[in-house]
Design an enzyme around this catalytic site. Structure first.
Site, PDB file in Angstrom:
ATOM      1  N   PHE A  21      -3.117  -2.131   6.734  1.00  0.00           N
ATOM      2  CA  PHE A  21      -3.716  -3.585   6.319  1.00  0.00           C
ATOM      3  C   PHE A  21      -4.393  -3.520   5.821  1.00  0.00           C
ATOM      4  CE2 PHE A  21      -1.564  -4.216  11.135  1.00  0.00           C
ATOM      5  CZ  PHE A  21      -0.773  -5.109   9.723  1.00  0.00           C
TER       6      PHE A  21
ATOM      7  N   THR B 173       4.107   1.981  -1.258  1.00  0.00           N
ATOM      8  CA  THR B 173       4.957   1.577  -1.269  1.00  0.00           C
ATOM      9  C   THR B 173       3.420   2.036  -3.399  1.00  0.00           C
ATOM     10  OG1 THR B 173       5.959   0.006  -1.331  1.00  0.00           O
ATOM     11  CG2 THR B 173       5.910  -0.003  -3.822  1.00  0.00           C
TER      12      THR B 173
ATOM     13  N   LYS C  80       8.724  -6.807  10.195  1.00  0.00           N
ATOM     14  CA  LYS C  80       8.491  -6.180   8.806  1.00  0.00           C
ATOM     15  C   LYS C  80       9.462  -5.956   7.359  1.00  0.00           C
ATOM     16  CE  LYS C  80       4.383  -4.648   6.435  1.00  0.00           C
ATOM     17  NZ  LYS C  80       3.754  -3.467   7.162  1.00  0.00           N
TER      18      LYS C  80
ATOM     19  N   PHE D 146       4.947  -7.508  -9.522  1.00  0.00           N
ATOM     20  CA  PHE D 146       5.665  -8.004  -8.927  1.00  0.00           C
ATOM     21  C   PHE D 146       5.890  -9.035 -10.206  1.00  0.00           C
ATOM     22  CE2 PHE D 146       6.603  -8.716  -4.363  1.00  0.00           C
ATOM     23  CZ  PHE D 146       4.827  -7.991  -4.576  1.00  0.00           C
TER      24      PHE D 146
ATOM     25  N   LYS E 239       0.715  -1.468   0.265  1.00  0.00           N
ATOM     26  CA  LYS E 239       0.148  -0.373  -0.361  1.00  0.00           C
ATOM     27  C   LYS E 239       0.787   1.572  -0.193  1.00  0.00           C
ATOM     28  CE  LYS E 239      -2.171  -0.864   3.558  1.00  0.00           C
ATOM     29  NZ  LYS E 239      -1.548  -1.903   4.440  1.00  0.00           N
TER      30      LYS E 239
ATOM     31  N   TRP F 130       7.441  -0.160  -8.325  1.00  0.00           N
ATOM     32  CA  TRP F 130       8.737  -1.098  -7.456  1.00  0.00           C
ATOM     33  C   TRP F 130       9.967  -0.979  -8.630  1.00  0.00           C
ATOM     34  CZ3 TRP F 130      12.769  -3.186  -7.315  1.00  0.00           C
ATOM     35  CH2 TRP F 130      13.725  -3.606  -6.339  1.00  0.00           C
TER      36      TRP F 130
ATOM     37  N   ALA G 243      -3.212  -0.411  12.763  1.00  0.00           N
ATOM     38  CA  ALA G 243      -4.201  -0.673  11.772  1.00  0.00           C
ATOM     39  C   ALA G 243      -5.855  -1.624  12.052  1.00  0.00           C
ATOM     40  CB  ALA G 243      -4.669  -0.936  10.313  1.00  0.00           C
TER      41      ALA G 243
ATOM     42  N   ARG H 280       2.253   7.537   7.630  1.00  0.00           N
ATOM     43  CA  ARG H 280       2.483   7.191   9.047  1.00  0.00           C
ATOM     44  C   ARG H 280       3.891   6.532   9.023  1.00  0.00           C
ATOM     45  NH1 ARG H 280      -0.749   1.954   9.983  1.00  0.00           N
ATOM     46  NH2 ARG H 280      -1.006   1.384   8.021  1.00  0.00           N
TER      47      ARG H 280
END
Lengths: 556, 556
Positions: free
Chosen positions: B301, B72, B104, B381, B70, B409, B273, B93
């Protein structure tokens, strides 16, 4: 009467780049935190230049609960030296939020001898304390995680873990706690506790490290506990020191701010002197010395605490050669030591003052043991009488010690010109032959005995059963060669806060000895001293406030 | 393949003053933290201008443990909008050190869609988390001090105190602890615990406060516990809110940094979240909206967690009207929800993908309940096959939902131009009729039931005995009108992390309900969710390091 914060607000601050320029540091090389704070890259330390700077240590007699104004005298003296065209930097410790919200208030000087912006320096400043706290508590989390793990456990015996957690607050309920309750998913139950961040070994490490590599090495050397097979475990065995160093990458850089008269002040590190080594970082001191002809620094509480550690730990560690000690004395504190009531210290009382002089005398004797000349700075209060001031001056003359009245709270640097001239004169004419009180490679009990008898004036030292076990542990870990950082009350030369003046015929009792293998010292804990203070019934926090415009009140 | 940090290091950052200028904010008004970070004074919020900015919420389907990107996507979309000459700010955030040192990694985007300087943002940043932690723990210390005091005690019953302590680390051993051991001088023994700072009520308060006065008022309203006479005690009764606000005086200001393509990014606040409200601060969102035509923000999330709270709590609280939801989906995650193994997600598997689509479908249905249009962003991806992408596109077409492939990305903003055009098109052509799912003044159990059945898809809600007692307490305190912030696993639409896809016929179990009277919401805690995470067997911290030049490695 105006508060310190109100006086501070009357001053127009210079941009921090101007202050950096005064030190000969390029504006674009400093890392600013707002307009008035900056971090200085370590590359600006120049050991050769530092060796040519005159290092002045400001210490004090045994203080009253309010403190005797070492920071104020340090700042005022630095202003006065600058007024006399001596390029001078004052190098201080960072305040802790514990006292700010507890009883003592801020630690940025007072009146017309302050470092600014005081409200920022007294709060989070540039985040150094938080970074230290986080690095400390990360190691604790990694330790408990290792105990919890089925697959990667080092077989640490939870009962042997000496690494606690820290928080920069006075929070007595955290002194002794049990963690890991709640069943198998929430850790292994064990007893532990929190110290205040100023007592963190990482604070000590940061204040003794010379660079990032040295910092990481010391962090790796932190002693954690034993395996069930009685093998010692260090932070490096948990692969924690890399992440801890990353957390400290900015905290290791000293902070530049300004005095109320616009001179440079470097503020970095903040170990208390009663429960830790009590002086700012080696890096900060060397940074100040690299860019000034005179460098004024301080060590916490009385000479017996901060200054002894400054000489025996910091100066030996970093090979510093102080030129003179300024011993701060107040007429209030001497009367207190001579038997006057805390509430009566503003009343003239020559008898009490006379009875309090042995405290001053003992601290002067202690200074002479380090072969460094001394000057007494009488930190003037409006309530001091002429007769009282004359009495101290006569005492100093009889002892052949320099003395100067310093009225820095009211007058700033102009109030310390006499003191500054005495300091210059001592540096110009006498040759300090600084030597430490003991050699690091002496036996542990000899080192403790030396400090207790020679500096505190004790008859001898008693060890609890726990402390004796700690001594055997130190020996088995091969740490006998570390210097000693005694935790002791600041209120007395002894370990009993009620023994004022110059106590005699007392015994120092070592309750336990903590090991700071990363910092590189041992911490014998005496009497009832706690490494986590408590709040008073009415904490200062109750009176601290901020209005809708962001104006703060209640910070002293 | 280069790591995120290596890609970040290839970019020459712009001075933060240049970024401020892009927002129309004067260089001299921002408070710089080094050359590339700054805080923006609250006076730069302009509600009228903000009302004219198009607010875009980026959410996601139920994630895999690695997250679906999210942040990214938010950054890449913002870059793309700027490339299309739409003045856009991304508002995010702040990362928490828990995940950074846990499993993570950082939270600053990835690849060619990052916010910079990532190593600073992922560590202490500008100290906001530390300030929140300190304000939180100051109140805890004041509470325990009040219990300890003979003279000023409010007669708080220690067994009723619900205010815990916080630390921004994953430290499971602190979840349940006993404090106050060690005898009469060290507090009153009682059971309590630590949550992670991201779950602190003060984090929630900071993220909902509109200004300093509102912040102080909310801090004063924090519910602490009951007296022995069953009278409720709030933080204001302990005179704690002034000092707590002082600690947050800088943390309340949003932080300005830049994207990898040199566009403005505002990063402020960091509630998770799953255990808190999951979105950045109202102040940050309004600041972005005050200075941009398009404002891209995200909520943590899946849509069921962060986005529901964003709409029902934040948008209602601050009167925000979002124009469109970008629902981030990955082919990996859909295959995972369709039954594929975590280790096999890189292999093409059309059947698993098809079986996973109901998860996407449910989130789309949920968005429509708020009357806001949606666009699906397929976060590309390298391992995605053409057939797999076509399958999702066909699904979207059948549902009459916009869809765009986003390859941010690898390509940054250039990879999100299609997505940006879809977003612009939706905003230009459709009229969002945003309305919340429930009204705040409905009964508590109705509000919980509505979220559980309408959003999660549950049959009904069960309450533990403790939760039922909590409901009575909420009623007696007159807090029934507060909105609901459910703590629930992010791994499933249900409260059971093992139920993937679109679970049906399940019951939501409320274990307990925490009261956040200062933040202004209630926190029903479901299933096994913990408000203090633990570290994995091999924490990321083990691989984080820094060399003698200050170069960091191991931060993702």
């Amino acid at each position: 009467m105006m508060t310190d914060l109100q006086i501070a607000k009357t001053v127009t601050l210079k941009p921090i780049s101007e202050i950096a320029n005064k030190l000969g540091i390029d504006t674009y090389q400093i890392e600013t935190y707002g307009q008035y704070k900056a971090k200085i890259p370590l590359s600006y330390i120049d050991r050769n230049k530092a060796n040519n700077s005159h290092l002045i240590l400001v210490s004090a007699i045994s203080p009253t609960p309010a403190g005797e104004g070492k920071t104020t005298i340090s700042i005022g003296l630095s202003e006065a030296l600058n007024q006399l065209h001596k390029k001078t930097t004052v190098v201080l410790r960072e305040p802790s939020l514990g006292p700010v919200f507890g009883i003592k208030g801020g630690a940025t000087g007072g009146g017309h001898a302050q470092v600014l912006p005081m409200e920022d320096i007294n709060l989070h400043f540039t985040g150094d304390f938080s970074a230290i706290e986080k690095a400390h508590n990360l190691l604790a989390a990694i330790i408990d995680n290792n105990i919890q793990s089925k697959t990667v456990s080092l077989q640490l015996d939870p009962r042997t873990i000496s690494w606690k957690r820290v928080v920069d607050l006075n929070d007595r309920a955290l002194r002794r706690i049990i963690v890991g309750l709640g069943g198998t998913t929430s850790g292994v139950p064990r007893e532990t506790g929190f110290d205040i961040t100023a007592a963190s070994e990482i604070m000590a490490i940061l204040c003794l490290a010379e660079n990032l590599t040295d910092l990481k090495k010391r962090l790796g050397n932190i002693f954690v506990g034993y395996t069930y097979d009685k093998q010692p475990i260090y932070a490096r065995d948990l692969h924690a020191e890399g992440a801890m160093t990353v957390l400290l990458k900015d905290a290791i850089k000293p902070n530049l701010v300004q005095t109320i008269e616009g001179n440079p002040a470097i503020i970095h590190g903040g170990p208390f002197a009663n429960i830790a080594q009590g002086t700012n970082s080696v890096i900060a001191t060397l940074m100040g010395m690299s860019h000034s002809d005179y460098t004024v620094t301080e060590a916490g509480f009385g000479f017996d605490l901060g200054a002894e550690k400054f000489f025996d730990i910091k100066c030996q560690s970093a090979n510093l050669k102080p030129k003179v000690v300024v011993l701060t004395a107040t007429i209030r504190a001497l009367k207190y030591h001579g038997g006057a009531n805390l509430n009566d210290l503003t009343k003239p009382n020559l008898d009490a003052l006379k009875n309090g002089l042995p405290n001053l005398e003992k601290h002067l004797e202690n200074i002479s043991k380090f072969k460094v000349p001394a000057v007494i700075a009488i930190n003037k209060f409006a309530t001091d009488s002429e007769e009282e001031i004359s009495l101290i001056k006569a005492f100093a003359k009889q002892k052949n010690i320099s003395v100067a009245l310093a009225d820095v709270w009211a007058k700033g640097g102009a109030g310390a010109l006499d003191l500054a001239k005495e300091v210059i004169n001592i540096i110009d004419t006498s040759t300090s032959q600084f030597e430490p009180l003991y050699q690091w490679n002496s036996p542990v009990i000899d080192k403790i005995e030396t400090i207790a008898t020679e500096i505190y004036g004790a008859e001898h030292v008693d060890y609890s059963l726990k402390a004796k076990a700690n001594l055997r542990k130190i020996s088995s870990l091969g740490l006998d060669n570390l210097p000693i950082c005694i935790a002791k009350t600041q209120k007395s030369l002894s370990d009993n806060p009620k023994l004022l003046g110059r106590p005699k015929d007392f015994i120092i009792t070592i309750r336990e000895i903590e090991i700071a293998a990363g910092a590189g010292f041992l911490i014998p804990i005496t009497g009832d001293i706690m490494r986590m203070p408590g709040l008073p019934a009415h904490p200062a926090a109750e009176h601290i406030d901020i209005n809708e415009n962001g104006d703060i009140s209640g910070l002293f």
